[in-house]
Design an enzyme around this catalytic site. Sequence first.
Site, mmCIF file in Angstrom:
data_model
loop_
_atom_site.group_PDB
_atom_site.id
_atom_site.type_symbol
_atom_site.label_atom_id
_atom_site.label_comp_id
_atom_site.label_asym_id
_atom_site.label_seq_id
_atom_site.Cartn_x
_atom_site.Cartn_y
_atom_site.Cartn_z
ATOM 1 N N SER A 127 0.814 -1.226 0.000
ATOM 2 C CA SER A 127 0.000 0.000 0.000
ATOM 3 C C SER A 127 0.844 1.270 0.000
ATOM 4 O O SER A 127 1.931 1.326 0.585
ATOM 5 C CB SER A 127 -0.867 -0.002 1.264
ATOM 6 N N GLU A 129 0.262 3.634 1.783
ATOM 7 C CA GLU A 129 0.386 4.055 3.183
ATOM 8 C C GLU A 129 1.800 3.819 3.713
ATOM 9 O O GLU A 129 2.223 4.431 4.684
ATOM 10 C CB GLU A 129 -0.628 3.308 4.050
ATOM 11 N N TYR A 151 -1.335 -0.103 10.717
ATOM 12 C CA TYR A 151 -1.651 -0.742 9.430
ATOM 13 C C TYR A 151 -0.457 -0.616 8.477
ATOM 14 O O TYR A 151 -0.041 -1.589 7.842
ATOM 15 C CB TYR A 151 -2.895 -0.066 8.817
HETATM 16 P P1 NAP Z 1 -11.581 -4.422 2.090
HETATM 17 O O1 NAP Z 1 -12.740 -4.066 1.235
HETATM 18 O O2 NAP Z 1 -11.497 -3.891 3.469
HETATM 19 O O3 NAP Z 1 -11.532 -6.032 2.152
HETATM 20 C C1 NAP Z 1 -10.685 -6.699 3.033
HETATM 21 C C2 NAP Z 1 -10.981 -8.186 2.971
HETATM 22 O O4 NAP Z 1 -10.120 -8.875 3.893
HETATM 23 C C3 NAP Z 1 -12.413 -8.575 3.349
HETATM 24 O O5 NAP Z 1 -12.829 -9.639 2.533
HETATM 25 C C4 NAP Z 1 -12.257 -9.039 4.778
HETATM 26 O O6 NAP Z 1 -13.248 -9.951 5.202
HETATM 27 C C5 NAP Z 1 -10.911 -9.755 4.685
HETATM 28 N N1 NAP Z 1 -10.283 -9.980 5.978
HETATM 29 C C6 NAP Z 1 -10.026 -9.085 6.959
HETATM 30 N N2 NAP Z 1 -9.414 -9.692 7.993
HETATM 31 C C7 NAP Z 1 -9.308 -11.003 7.678
HETATM 32 C C8 NAP Z 1 -8.787 -12.132 8.331
HETATM 33 N N3 NAP Z 1 -8.251 -12.069 9.570
HETATM 34 N N4 NAP Z 1 -8.819 -13.341 7.696
HETATM 35 C C9 NAP Z 1 -9.367 -13.439 6.473
HETATM 36 N N5 NAP Z 1 -9.888 -12.396 5.783
HETATM 37 C C10 NAP Z 1 -9.860 -11.195 6.388
HETATM 38 O O7 NAP Z 1 -10.216 -4.044 1.365
HETATM 39 P P2 NAP Z 1 -9.943 -3.657 -0.181
HETATM 40 O O8 NAP Z 1 -10.182 -2.217 -0.360
HETATM 41 O O9 NAP Z 1 -10.633 -4.633 -1.048
HETATM 42 O O10 NAP Z 1 -8.374 -3.862 -0.258
HETATM 43 C C11 NAP Z 1 -7.809 -5.134 -0.568
HETATM 44 C C12 NAP Z 1 -6.405 -5.228 -0.003
HETATM 45 O O11 NAP Z 1 -5.587 -4.199 -0.554
HETATM 46 C C13 NAP Z 1 -6.307 -5.049 1.510
HETATM 47 O O12 NAP Z 1 -5.242 -5.857 1.956
HETATM 48 C C14 NAP Z 1 -5.944 -3.583 1.679
HETATM 49 O O13 NAP Z 1 -5.238 -3.386 2.892
HETATM 50 C C15 NAP Z 1 -5.043 -3.388 0.474
HETATM 51 N N6 NAP Z 1 -5.010 -2.039 -0.106
HETATM 52 C C16 NAP Z 1 -6.168 -1.397 -0.383
HETATM 53 C C17 NAP Z 1 -6.117 -0.158 -1.007
HETATM 54 C C18 NAP Z 1 -7.379 0.581 -1.394
HETATM 55 O O14 NAP Z 1 -7.290 1.773 -1.669
HETATM 56 N N7 NAP Z 1 -8.526 -0.095 -1.465
HETATM 57 C C19 NAP Z 1 -4.871 0.405 -1.346
HETATM 58 C C20 NAP Z 1 -3.718 -0.296 -1.044
HETATM 59 C C21 NAP Z 1 -3.797 -1.532 -0.435
HETATM 60 P P3 NAP Z 1 -14.654 -9.431 5.851
HETATM 61 O O15 NAP Z 1 -15.533 -9.091 4.692
HETATM 62 O O16 NAP Z 1 -15.098 -10.642 6.592
HETATM 63 O O17 NAP Z 1 -14.339 -8.249 6.701
HETATM 64 O O1 F7E Z 2 -9.042 8.140 4.393
HETATM 65 C C1 F7E Z 2 -9.487 11.579 5.640
HETATM 66 C C2 F7E Z 2 -8.529 10.691 6.393
HETATM 67 O O2 F7E Z 2 -10.009 6.059 5.335
HETATM 68 C C3 F7E Z 2 -8.590 9.029 3.398
HETATM 69 C C4 F7E Z 2 -7.258 2.133 2.753
HETATM 70 O O3 F7E Z 2 -7.828 1.431 1.673
HETATM 71 O O4 F7E Z 2 -6.112 3.649 1.277
HETATM 72 C C5 F7E Z 2 -7.050 3.586 2.341
HETATM 73 O O5 F7E Z 2 -6.559 4.298 3.472
HETATM 74 C C6 F7E Z 2 -8.343 10.396 4.008
HETATM 75 C C7 F7E Z 2 -7.524 10.381 5.297
HETATM 76 O O6 F7E Z 2 -8.421 5.943 3.363
HETATM 77 C C8 F7E Z 2 -12.780 11.190 7.117
HETATM 78 O O7 F7E Z 2 -7.987 11.362 7.522
HETATM 79 C C9 F7E Z 2 -11.475 12.828 6.534
HETATM 80 O O8 F7E Z 2 -6.567 11.395 5.229
HETATM 81 O O9 F7E Z 2 -10.684 6.796 3.008
HETATM 82 P P1 F7E Z 2 -9.637 6.694 4.039
HETATM 83 P P2 F7E Z 2 -6.866 5.842 3.743
HETATM 84 O O10 F7E Z 2 -6.628 6.080 5.176
HETATM 85 O O11 F7E Z 2 -6.131 6.691 2.773
HETATM 86 C C10 F7E Z 2 -4.815 3.100 1.567
HETATM 87 C C11 F7E Z 2 -3.980 3.224 0.316
HETATM 88 C C12 F7E Z 2 -4.864 1.735 2.129
HETATM 89 O O12 F7E Z 2 -3.954 0.931 1.926
HETATM 90 C C13 F7E Z 2 -5.923 1.475 3.138
HETATM 91 O O13 F7E Z 2 -6.155 0.060 3.267
HETATM 92 O O14 F7E Z 2 -9.597 10.954 4.366
HETATM 93 N N1 F7E Z 2 -10.826 11.678 6.233
HETATM 94 N N2 F7E Z 2 -12.667 12.558 7.088
HETATM 95 C C14 F7E Z 2 -11.601 10.639 6.571
HETATM 96 N N3 F7E Z 2 -11.417 9.317 6.466
HETATM 97 C C15 F7E Z 2 -12.413 8.484 6.879
HETATM 98 N N4 F7E Z 2 -12.274 7.157 6.750
HETATM 99 N N5 F7E Z 2 -13.564 8.989 7.423
HETATM 100 C C16 F7E Z 2 -13.803 10.335 7.569
HETATM 101 O O15 F7E Z 2 -14.855 10.759 8.050
#
Ligand code: NAP
Ligand code: F7E
Length: 330
Positions: A127, A129, A151
Amino acid sequence: MKQKTAIVTGITGQDGSYLAELLLSKNYKVIGAKRRTSSFNTERVDHLFNDENFKLEFFDLNDVGSMYRLLQNHRPDEFYNIAAQSHVRVSFDIPENTVDGIAMGTLRILEAIRNVLPTCRFYQASSSEMFGDNPNYPYDEESRMTPASPYACATLFAHNLVRNYRESYGIFVCSGILFNHESPRRGETFVTRKITLAAARIKLGLQDTLYLGNLEAKRDWGYAADYVEAMWSMLQQEKPDDYVIATGQTNSVREFLETVFEHAGLDIKEHVKFDERLLRPHEVPYLLGDPSKAKEKLKWECKTTFDDLAKLMYEADLDYITKTELNKGE
Ligand code: NAP
Ligand code: F7E
């Protein structure tokens, strides 16, 4: 040609569902690995149940036996590990669970692959992050990583493990360093989806106020359906490697909010309020990726613009809320 089998962890999540659709369209057999939950949570993949190439199996990042069983029973060609407790803010509240799942969970899978099926190609969800508060953007594969949450620290541990296993054992393992990617299937507590859902409810007279935290944070936002193509592409290359997957454009939370509210014909001043409880102990202020390597080697580019993404998410939520909340019982 022999049909390929892929295991996808995190199948019930946003990316799991798009990746499963992509792999099925390429005639893969897809084994979706899900953890046990107390109520149904398969709505993102329910439409795939009738596909004879799609099967669900139980799995947990904390359960090493389930990993060995999946590998032994299905002998997959590819293994996509996209399961995680993926909410950055929540990782400050449940750090041990988050870190164990991402860091130790990835180690457990890598060990299982090394011992049981070293020919299996492996994809790890790294990620943006991991770059944390490094002020020297844009970030590429070589940029310094200074993670700013439990995370992100765990994700960096897993990212380093993948590189270490590749170098140590010569197995085909890759990390995709994905920047934020969103869609109508995005979890409802991430900021983009929270905004589009609230805008739809406000428009339909079902909600009055949207509470948000830091509006000045900037993210490099792309469309999830585009990003899963890059995951697949990494495992089709001649050599395993790590890639930044991003748009190369950054926008603030405020800009996303403005784009959605303008499109919906809503007034931000009337409906949006600040809630300090939504701030994080340590914020990542600015993320911007440099996807040049992916463009050159994978021939991959994000096809969906920031404006189109915001609008398509709002329109999908307007439709969803109309069906599920407004016309309920009709
Ligand atoms: P998501 O919607 O939060 O999905 C996460 C999945 O992981 C869900 O199916 C969840 O199951 C499962 N999970 C959580 N804890 C688990 C455990 N202990 N054992 C087995 N399964 C578990 O995430 P996403 O947005 O699709 O992202 C996919 C992956 O890419 C994640 O690893 C995330 O950290 C990473 N990532 C996401 C982004 C982004 O912007 N979306 C960017 C960079 C990296 P439940 O449905 O049961 O909760
Ligand atoms: O926050 C700000 C918050 O929670 C984005 C995950 O998929 O992408 C995701 O992480 C920004 C942050 O995503 C609210 O402070 C303001 O600056 O949508 P987010 P994230 O933290 O960037 C990365 C790449 C991953 O890998 C992660 O798994 O938005 N913000 N107000 C807020 N954020 C949330 N959630 N809720 C608010 O009300």
